[in-house]
Design an enzyme around this catalytic site. Structure first.
Site, PDB file in Angstrom:
ATOM      1  N   TRP A  18       0.867  -1.193   0.000  1.00 52.20           N
ATOM      2  CA  TRP A  18       0.000   0.000   0.000  1.00 52.20           C
ATOM      3  C   TRP A  18       0.898   1.236   0.000  1.00 52.20           C
ATOM      4  CZ3 TRP A  18      -2.064   2.567   4.923  1.00 52.20           C
ATOM      5  CH2 TRP A  18      -3.112   3.443   4.631  1.00 52.20           C
ATOM      6  N   ASP A  99       0.859  -5.256   9.897  1.00 50.06           N
ATOM      7  CA  ASP A  99      -0.280  -4.400   9.609  1.00 50.06           C
ATOM      8  C   ASP A  99      -1.458  -5.312   9.272  1.00 50.06           C
ATOM      9  OD1 ASP A  99      -2.062  -2.493   8.796  1.00 50.06           O
ATOM     10  OD2 ASP A  99      -1.095  -2.104   6.881  1.00 50.06           O
ATOM     11  N   LYS A 135     -12.293  -1.455   7.945  1.00 49.66           N
ATOM     12  CA  LYS A 135     -13.015  -2.252   6.946  1.00 49.66           C
ATOM     13  C   LYS A 135     -13.819  -3.365   7.596  1.00 49.66           C
ATOM     14  CE  LYS A 135      -9.288  -0.692   4.726  1.00 49.66           C
ATOM     15  NZ  LYS A 135      -8.299   0.103   5.446  1.00 49.66           N
TER      16      LYS A 135
HETATM   17  C1  PLP Z   1      -2.778  -2.370   4.156  1.00 50.48           C
HETATM   18  C2  PLP Z   1      -3.487  -1.226   4.807  1.00 50.48           C
HETATM   19  N1  PLP Z   1      -3.120  -0.849   6.042  1.00 50.48           N
HETATM   20  C3  PLP Z   1      -3.741   0.169   6.671  1.00 50.48           C
HETATM   21  C4  PLP Z   1      -4.768   0.847   6.062  1.00 50.48           C
HETATM   22  C5  PLP Z   1      -5.398   2.003   6.804  1.00 50.48           C
HETATM   23  O1  PLP Z   1      -6.270   1.631   7.777  1.00 50.48           O
HETATM   24  P1  PLP Z   1      -7.036   2.727   8.633  1.00 50.48           P
HETATM   25  O2  PLP Z   1      -8.357   2.958   7.975  1.00 50.48           O
HETATM   26  O3  PLP Z   1      -7.206   2.125   9.960  1.00 50.48           O
HETATM   27  O4  PLP Z   1      -6.230   3.970   8.639  1.00 50.48           O
HETATM   28  C6  PLP Z   1      -5.162   0.486   4.756  1.00 50.48           C
HETATM   29  C7  PLP Z   1      -6.212   1.131   3.987  1.00 50.48           C
HETATM   30  O5  PLP Z   1      -6.876   2.015   4.151  1.00 50.48           O
HETATM   31  C8  PLP Z   1      -4.502  -0.565   4.125  1.00 50.48           C
HETATM   32  O6  PLP Z   1      -4.852  -0.949   2.901  1.00 50.48           O
END
Ligand code: PLP
Length: 286
Positions: A18, A99, A135
């Site tokens: 990402w 993550d 999500k």
């Molecule tokens: C791999 C990954 N990590 C973290 C996030 C971010 O998460 P958060 O909505 O908690 O900031 C995302 C996407 O939004 C993601 O795709």
């Protein structure tokens, strides 16, 4: 990590990952480097490349992993491969950071999808686990997640907590409260938790059904390309293999919007629009 990690403050990320990972870590002052993960053209885990690169990471560095349903590739290591990665990370004395933004999206089962970091925990690593409920509980606007560190003893845990509180106070001060109250309410009640697990499973099955429908509709439209990767990849995203030129045509001519790297959100597909999307993809890839 940038302020207190006692080793090498270089964090090693999967290539690709990402885009915001690199941005976040550079922003806080960590150096960023990469290990091979997946060649988007082949859409398959480059396990040999991954192991080879991790084996060369200097000892006492930070190794970063996505716990499941990798964004953007939709490609995860198998359980056996996670076990091997854990052993190698141990041998290299790396600090693993996970993550976990899509738990439940890969297999539909929250416990199955925790296999990667549970394996590391069982293998005795100290890990950091960064979990998001954006999500999995549909709480995107509430900024709800958790950060878990494993410590050797209570005094180490207290030290980490104090430092975390210090950073929090100086950055966002205190977290929004409503999202976390919703999570606590659900997780603390067996019935609600069960209902939520069922809903996550339903959502993950819908994603799988949309992948099948997209592939079927591409074939029905007459596409002669191989679209197997659409159904082999997992989670919310599909790295479609569309070129930036084809993506632009999709947007300009068909009003289908996706990043130039061809990553499509499977969650955006429905039984009503999948045929339109498949026909459009067929037109731009002829
Ligand atoms: C791999 C990954 N990590 C973290 C996030 C971010 O998460 P958060 O909505 O908690 O900031 C995302 C996407 O939004 C993601 O795709």
């Amino acid at each position: 990590m940038a302020q207190f990690f006692p080793g090498n403050t270089c964090i090693y990320l999967p290539q690709p990952t990402w885009a915001n990972h690199e941005a976040i870590f550079k922003f806080v002052g960590l150096e960023v480097a990469w290990y091979r993960y997946c060649d988007p053209k082949v859409s398959k885990l480059d396990f040999e490349g991954l192991m080879d690169d991790i084996n060369k990471i200097p000892e006492k560095s930070i190794a970063f992993f996505q716990g499941c349903a990798h964004n953007p590739t939709g490609v995860d290591p198998s359980q056996e491969q996670w076990c091997e990665i854990s052993q190698l990370v141990k041998k290299r004395q790396l600090f693993p950071v996970f993550d976990v933004a899509y738990q439940g999206f890969a297999s539909g089962d929250f416990y199955n999808d925790a296999f990667s970091f549970r394996t590391f925990l069982q293998d005795g690593h100290k890990v950091a686990i960064l979990q998001s409920y954006s999500k999995s509980m549909g709480l995107y606007g509430e900024r709800t997640g958790s950060c878990t560190f494993i410590a050797d003893c209570k005094s180490e845990a207290d030290t980490i907590l104090t430092q975390m509180e210090e950073i929090i106070r100086k950055t966002y001060s205190s977290p929004p409260i409503h999202g976390s109250r919703i999570v606590v309410e659900i997780l603390a009640d067996e019935n609600l938790k069960y209902m939520w697990f069922q809903e996550v499973k339903m959502m993950s099955e819908r994603l799988k059904a949309m992948r099948n429908a997209l592939k079927e509709n591409l074939e029905k439209a007459g596409s002669k390309h191989n679209w197997d990767h659409i159904v082999h990849q997992i989670g919310m995203f599909c790295l479609s293999k569309l070129t930036p030129k084809q993506v632009k045509k999709l947007t300009d001519d068909y009003h289908i919007y996706l990043p130039a790297d061809g990553r499509t959100s499977v969650a955006g597909l429905t039984t009503k629009n999948v045929q339109y999307v498949a026909n459009a993809i067929h037109e731009v890839t002829k």
